[in-house]
Scaffold this motif. Sequence first.
Motif, PDB file in Angstrom:
ATOM      1  N   GLY A  14      -1.288  -7.041  12.833  1.00  0.00           N
ATOM      2  CA  GLY A  14      -1.944  -5.850  12.301  1.00  0.00           C
ATOM      3  C   GLY A  14      -2.141  -4.752  13.325  1.00  0.00           C
ATOM      4  O   GLY A  14      -3.034  -3.915  13.165  1.00  0.00           O
ATOM      5  N   GLN A  15      -1.289  -4.715  14.350  1.00  0.00           N
ATOM      6  CA  GLN A  15      -1.466  -3.702  15.394  1.00  0.00           C
ATOM      7  C   GLN A  15      -0.841  -2.355  15.044  1.00  0.00           C
ATOM      8  O   GLN A  15      -1.049  -1.378  15.770  1.00  0.00           O
ATOM      9  N   LEU A  16      -0.082  -2.287  13.952  1.00  0.00           N
ATOM     10  CA  LEU A  16       0.438  -0.997  13.507  1.00  0.00           C
ATOM     11  C   LEU A  16      -0.669  -0.203  12.830  1.00  0.00           C
ATOM     12  O   LEU A  16      -1.442  -0.747  12.047  1.00  0.00           O
ATOM     13  N   ARG A  17      -0.735   1.085  13.118  1.00  0.00           N
ATOM     14  CA  ARG A  17      -1.726   1.937  12.479  1.00  0.00           C
ATOM     15  C   ARG A  17      -1.444   2.051  10.984  1.00  0.00           C
ATOM     16  O   ARG A  17      -0.306   2.281  10.578  1.00  0.00           O
ATOM     17  N   ARG A  18      -2.477   1.841  10.169  1.00  0.00           N
ATOM     18  CA  ARG A  18      -2.455   2.017   8.717  1.00  0.00           C
ATOM     19  C   ARG A  18      -1.581   0.991   7.977  1.00  0.00           C
ATOM     20  O   ARG A  18      -1.307   1.173   6.793  1.00  0.00           O
ATOM     21  N   ILE A  19      -1.156  -0.081   8.636  1.00  0.00           N
ATOM     22  CA  ILE A  19      -0.354  -1.104   7.969  1.00  0.00           C
ATOM     23  C   ILE A  19      -0.939  -2.471   8.279  1.00  0.00           C
ATOM     24  O   ILE A  19      -1.118  -2.824   9.456  1.00  0.00           O
ATOM     25  N   GLY A  20      -1.238  -3.246   7.252  1.00  0.00           N
ATOM     26  CA  GLY A  20      -1.848  -4.553   7.433  1.00  0.00           C
ATOM     27  C   GLY A  20      -0.873  -5.590   7.956  1.00  0.00           C
ATOM     28  O   GLY A  20       0.338  -5.504   7.714  1.00  0.00           O
ATOM     29  N   GLY A  21      -1.408  -6.571   8.641  1.00  0.00           N
ATOM     30  CA  GLY A  21      -0.576  -7.611   9.221  1.00  0.00           C
ATOM     31  C   GLY A  21       0.092  -8.510   8.198  1.00  0.00           C
ATOM     32  O   GLY A  21       1.089  -9.172   8.516  1.00  0.00           O
ATOM     33  N   ARG A  22      -0.421  -8.574   6.973  1.00  0.00           N
ATOM     34  CA  ARG A  22       0.156  -9.430   5.937  1.00  0.00           C
ATOM     35  C   ARG A  22       0.888  -8.635   4.851  1.00  0.00           C
ATOM     36  O   ARG A  22       1.346  -9.213   3.871  1.00  0.00           O
ATOM     37  N   ASP A  23       0.981  -7.335   5.031  1.00  0.00           N
ATOM     38  CA  ASP A  23       1.652  -6.489   4.052  1.00  0.00           C
ATOM     39  C   ASP A  23       3.143  -6.389   4.409  1.00  0.00           C
ATOM     40  O   ASP A  23       3.592  -5.432   5.049  1.00  0.00           O
ATOM     41  N   MET A  24       3.912  -7.382   3.991  1.00  0.00           N
ATOM     42  CA  MET A  24       5.320  -7.457   4.360  1.00  0.00           C
ATOM     43  C   MET A  24       6.128  -6.287   3.811  1.00  0.00           C
ATOM     44  O   MET A  24       7.039  -5.777   4.469  1.00  0.00           O
ATOM     45  N   ARG A  25       5.814  -5.849   2.602  1.00  0.00           N
ATOM     46  CA  ARG A  25       6.546  -4.741   2.001  1.00  0.00           C
ATOM     47  C   ARG A  25       6.346  -3.463   2.811  1.00  0.00           C
ATOM     48  O   ARG A  25       7.306  -2.739   3.100  1.00  0.00           O
ATOM     49  N   ALA A  26       5.095  -3.195   3.188  1.00  0.00           N
ATOM     50  CA  ALA A  26       4.813  -1.992   3.972  1.00  0.00           C
ATOM     51  C   ALA A  26       5.465  -2.079   5.353  1.00  0.00           C
ATOM     52  O   ALA A  26       5.962  -1.076   5.876  1.00  0.00           O
ATOM     53  N   GLN A  27       5.493  -3.257   5.935  1.00  0.00           N
ATOM     54  CA  GLN A  27       6.136  -3.431   7.242  1.00  0.00           C
ATOM     55  C   GLN A  27       7.635  -3.176   7.151  1.00  0.00           C
ATOM     56  O   GLN A  27       8.224  -2.500   8.007  1.00  0.00           O
ATOM     57  N   ALA A  28       8.266  -3.718   6.092  1.00  0.00           N
ATOM     58  CA  ALA A  28       9.704  -3.503   5.904  1.00  0.00           C
ATOM     59  C   ALA A  28      10.007  -2.023   5.713  1.00  0.00           C
ATOM     60  O   ALA A  28      10.971  -1.490   6.288  1.00  0.00           O
ATOM     61  N   ASN A  29       9.181  -1.337   4.917  1.00  0.00           N
ATOM     62  CA  ASN A  29       9.381   0.096   4.696  1.00  0.00           C
ATOM     63  C   ASN A  29       9.217   0.878   5.992  1.00  0.00           C
ATOM     64  O   ASN A  29       9.965   1.826   6.256  1.00  0.00           O
ATOM     65  N   PHE A  30       8.234   0.481   6.790  1.00  0.00           N
ATOM     66  CA  PHE A  30       7.983   1.192   8.041  1.00  0.00           C
ATOM     67  C   PHE A  30       9.171   1.067   8.989  1.00  0.00           C
ATOM     68  O   PHE A  30       9.621   2.059   9.578  1.00  0.00           O
TER      69      PHE A  30
END
Length: 236
Positions: free
Chosen positions: A211-227
């Motif tokens: 969860g070290q990315l700003r505004r993106i949760g550590g368990r939000d895989m979809r948001a991480q992939a989009n980022f």
Amino acid sequence: MRPDHSFKGRQFTAEVILWAVRWYLMFPISYRDLELMLQDRGVAIAHTTLFRWVQTYAPEIEKRIRPHLRASNGSWRVDETYVRVKGRWMYLYRAVDSRGQTIDFLLSAKRDAEAEKRFFRKALGQPHTVNPRTITVDKNPAYPCAIEKLKEDGELWRRSRLRQVKFLNNIVEQDHRRVKRLVRPGLGFDSFWTARRTLAGYEVMAMVRKGQLRRIGGRDMRAQANFVAELFQIAA
């Protein structure tokens, strides 16, 4: 915005490449396991190609993610663990803050004051780090020498306090398990540079999952992939 040509000339789409690289860096799987997973999705690709993708894009993902990390705090916990490279044990220096957030890492062939100075200089130069108030390490006698030299050179805050108390380093010692778990399926590395590139990918994706990315949760895989896709100017 200039077009991103990172995937120019590749046989497969950027979406497939980033999917494969992210999964390899996040989960304890071998290249052959990932080859079978992709075949199950209708993508026929050799494990040697997957290796080349990771070597090319893992350090690039790390470089592009760095500026988007949340700031760490000033309580550093520093330790080194071992990684097998071409049949030899090498040293992976790692640091986390008091919340367990990764500060930085460095692979070194030696365990001495010079290696430790390189590690601290690298960590202090990152956009998400601050000059530490306290630095907790084990009883390795090289740490006080490295810290004193950095203070003399003005690279480290003179009031930074060094604590050589082993039990206070439990946070970073526990965190080593993340890396060990990912390295194990590969049975070591064939070269120093292969290890360095792959470990950069392991570490930065661990930061994302913490969860070290700003505004993106550590368990939000979809948001991480989009980022990650947006970093390369593509749609996930």
